[in-house]
Design a protein around this motif. Structure first.
Motif, PDB file in Angstrom:
ATOM      1  N   GLU A 199       0.857  -1.185   0.000  1.00 50.92           N
ATOM      2  CA  GLU A 199       0.000   0.000   0.000  1.00 50.92           C
ATOM      3  C   GLU A 199       0.888   1.227   0.000  1.00 50.92           C
ATOM      4  O   GLU A 199       1.909   1.286   0.697  1.00 50.92           O
ATOM      5  N   VAL A 200       0.510   2.231  -0.774  1.00 52.57           N
ATOM      6  CA  VAL A 200       1.271   3.472  -0.889  1.00 52.57           C
ATOM      7  C   VAL A 200       0.483   4.594  -0.232  1.00 52.57           C
ATOM      8  O   VAL A 200      -0.691   4.824  -0.569  1.00 52.57           O
ATOM      9  N   ASN A 206       5.787  15.023  -4.296  1.00 42.95           N
ATOM     10  CA  ASN A 206       6.898  14.431  -5.052  1.00 42.95           C
ATOM     11  C   ASN A 206       6.907  12.906  -4.989  1.00 42.95           C
ATOM     12  O   ASN A 206       7.918  12.286  -5.326  1.00 42.95           O
ATOM     13  N   GLY A 207       5.809  12.311  -4.569  1.00 43.26           N
ATOM     14  CA  GLY A 207       5.733  10.863  -4.528  1.00 43.26           C
ATOM     15  C   GLY A 207       5.888  10.248  -5.913  1.00 43.26           C
ATOM     16  O   GLY A 207       5.353  10.758  -6.906  1.00 43.26           O
ATOM     17  N   LEU A 208       6.599   9.128  -5.967  1.00 46.18           N
ATOM     18  CA  LEU A 208       6.829   8.434  -7.241  1.00 46.18           C
ATOM     19  C   LEU A 208       5.747   7.415  -7.531  1.00 46.18           C
ATOM     20  O   LEU A 208       5.413   7.161  -8.694  1.00 46.18           O
ATOM     21  N   TRP A 209       5.176   6.810  -6.478  1.00 51.74           N
ATOM     22  CA  TRP A 209       4.245   5.698  -6.640  1.00 51.74           C
ATOM     23  C   TRP A 209       2.805   6.179  -6.535  1.00 51.74           C
ATOM     24  O   TRP A 209       2.496   7.121  -5.807  1.00 51.74           O
ATOM     25  N   GLN A 210       1.921   5.481  -7.243  1.00 47.83           N
ATOM     26  CA  GLN A 210       0.499   5.822  -7.231  1.00 47.83           C
ATOM     27  C   GLN A 210      -0.092   5.484  -5.872  1.00 47.83           C
ATOM     28  O   GLN A 210      -0.078   4.316  -5.452  1.00 47.83           O
ATOM     29  N   PRO A 211      -0.617   6.466  -5.119  1.00 40.53           N
ATOM     30  CA  PRO A 211      -1.181   6.159  -3.800  1.00 40.53           C
ATOM     31  C   PRO A 211      -2.328   5.165  -3.901  1.00 40.53           C
ATOM     32  O   PRO A 211      -3.083   5.139  -4.869  1.00 40.53           O
ATOM     33  N   GLY A 212      -2.429   4.338  -2.858  1.00 44.65           N
ATOM     34  CA  GLY A 212      -3.494   3.345  -2.800  1.00 44.65           C
ATOM     35  C   GLY A 212      -2.929   1.949  -2.663  1.00 44.65           C
ATOM     36  O   GLY A 212      -1.778   1.741  -2.326  1.00 44.65           O
ATOM     37  N   GLY A 213      -3.766   0.984  -2.916  1.00 37.76           N
ATOM     38  CA  GLY A 213      -3.436  -0.429  -2.774  1.00 37.76           C
ATOM     39  C   GLY A 213      -4.741  -1.187  -2.635  1.00 37.76           C
ATOM     40  O   GLY A 213      -5.818  -0.610  -2.780  1.00 37.76           O
ATOM     41  N   ARG A 240      14.504  12.232  -7.413  1.00 34.24           N
ATOM     42  CA  ARG A 240      13.921  13.330  -6.631  1.00 34.24           C
ATOM     43  C   ARG A 240      12.473  13.015  -6.225  1.00 34.24           C
ATOM     44  O   ARG A 240      11.532  13.737  -6.556  1.00 34.24           O
ATOM     45  N   SER A 241      12.329  11.924  -5.494  1.00 35.14           N
ATOM     46  CA  SER A 241      11.024  11.495  -5.017  1.00 35.14           C
ATOM     47  C   SER A 241      11.077  11.245  -3.522  1.00 35.14           C
ATOM     48  O   SER A 241      12.148  11.152  -2.917  1.00 35.14           O
ATOM     49  N   VAL A 242       9.898  11.123  -2.903  1.00 33.31           N
ATOM     50  CA  VAL A 242       9.775  10.738  -1.502  1.00 33.31           C
ATOM     51  C   VAL A 242       8.450  10.016  -1.338  1.00 33.31           C
ATOM     52  O   VAL A 242       7.412  10.475  -1.818  1.00 33.31           O
ATOM     53  N   ASP A 243       8.491   8.849  -0.679  1.00 34.60           N
ATOM     54  CA  ASP A 243       7.286   8.034  -0.493  1.00 34.60           C
ATOM     55  C   ASP A 243       7.349   7.294   0.827  1.00 34.60           C
ATOM     56  O   ASP A 243       8.441   6.999   1.344  1.00 34.60           O
ATOM     57  N   VAL A 244       6.170   6.960   1.348  1.00 34.18           N
ATOM     58  CA  VAL A 244       6.020   6.006   2.440  1.00 34.18           C
ATOM     59  C   VAL A 244       5.131   4.883   1.928  1.00 34.18           C
ATOM     60  O   VAL A 244       4.021   5.136   1.457  1.00 34.18           O
TER      61      VAL A 244
END
Length: 355
Positions: A199-200, A206-213, A240-244
């Protein structure tokens, strides 16, 4: 018995201070572990001695003795003190905005900002062991941590006890927050862990991944290109991204982070029935606002009891909070393992790896 002056095999010391703070050191032939007793019993150094390689990330914020917070921010003082390293997070995680049982717990709770007491449990050429403990101020909790090194084994063994010292039920988010950085971390690093879903979090512009899951591990849609991409691969700072992200439905509790070019890695193993989720905080020079302003390249791999990182009230709502019964005591074991290998398919809680 506490033995001074031993220079080989296992060693332990409570004799040092750094920048006015008490520190402890544990060493054996393979590892040197530095513990910041006056701030959370953080692990501020985890050096693999054969390569003189410290896995821990060092942030642009200096390591300082605790001080008055620079402003009364609603998220608390965690970021004012966050020099990198490995923190323990308790009793809440993330940007806690709602009060719980009459008080606010702030970003990542209390434990990482508190001083710990410490005593040597064992000091011999074969084994050294340190007992640390603290009590929280805003919560009715006591945390004990025993850290052990054994001769010729590149593993830090951790045994913990968490006490609810009140006659009421108390909900927590509990986890470990080790952040890894250069010179170990680069685009040749790969994560391995036995997860089924990803899950994103909708965390940053600046997130690289599509939020959700829930996405099927390990393939996640890149929201810049729309293509599926393997989220296990650490990316270069030019992204140049940041994600959890959260790795979920763990079959077992372990991960490895291996630099395939250098042939060296760091991993952890734990009880996945307690720490059910693995968070990955990916900062590839894309956190361009407070507190990093585009200056950081690091990743953290964090076993946690719950998610998302938005405070205990949200964990209660989504059903992932850990409820401690009145006067309950929880005990658990973790291990951090350093190794030289180019492929790791499993890390065991006895400190061994499977290649």
């Amino acid at each position: 018995m506490y033995t001074y002056g031993r220079k080989t095999h296992c060693r332990i010391s409570l004799d040092y201070t750094y920048r006015g703070m008490r520190v402890a050191f544990l060493e054996n032939e393979l590892l040197r572990v530095g513990i910041l007793l006056d701030k959370g019993a953080d692990i501020f150094e985890l050096t693999y001695k054969p390569l003189d390689l410290d896995f821990m990330w060092q942030s642009p914020i200096e390591l300082r003795k605790p001080f008055i917070a620079t402003s009364a921010l609603p998220e608390g003082a965690f970021h004012d003190y966050f020099y990198g390293g490995w923190q323990e997070v308790l009793p809440s995680a993330g940007w806690a905005t709602d009060a719980y049982l009459g008080t606010y717990q702030g970003l990542h709770g209390e434990v990482s900002l508190l001083p710990f007491e410490a005593k040597v449990l064992e000091d011999s050429p074969e084994v050294v062991s340190l007992h640390t403990w603290t009590r929280t101020y805003r919560s009715p909790l006591k945390l004990e941590r025993m850290m052990t090194l054994k001769r010729d084994i590149g593993a830090l063994f951790i045994h913990e006890r968490l006490y609810n010292e009140s006659p009421i039920e108390f909900a927590v988010m509990w986890g470990h927050h080790p952040a890894f950085g250069e010179p170990f971390l680069d685009e040749h690093c790969v994560v391995n862990t036995p997860a089924r879903k990803v899950e994103v979090l909708d965390f940053h512009p600046n997130g690289l991944w599509q939020p959700g899951g829930d996405y099927d591990f390990p393939m996640v849609p890149n929201r810049r290109t729309g293509e599926l991409q393997d989220i296990r691969q650490v990316l270069p700072p030019t992204v140049r991204s940041v994600d959890v992200v959260f790795f979920k439905d763990l079959e077992e509790g372990w991960y490895s982070l291996t630099n395939l070019e250098k042939g060296v890695g760091i991993g952890m193993a734990w009880d996945h029935k307690l720490f059910k989720y693995l968070w990955m905080w990916q900062v590839y020079n894309g956190h361009d606002d407070y507190p990093w302003y585009g200056r950081t390249y690091n990743c953290a791999l964090e076993p946690f009891t719950g998610y998302p990182p938005a405070g205990i009230q949200n964990a209660i709502k989504n059903g992932t909070a850990l409820f401690l019964k009145p006067n309950e005591v929880i005990e658990t074991d973790l291990v951090a393992v350093a190794y030289q290998s180019k492929e790791v398919v499993r890390i065991n809680r006895d400190g061994s790896i499977v290649e």
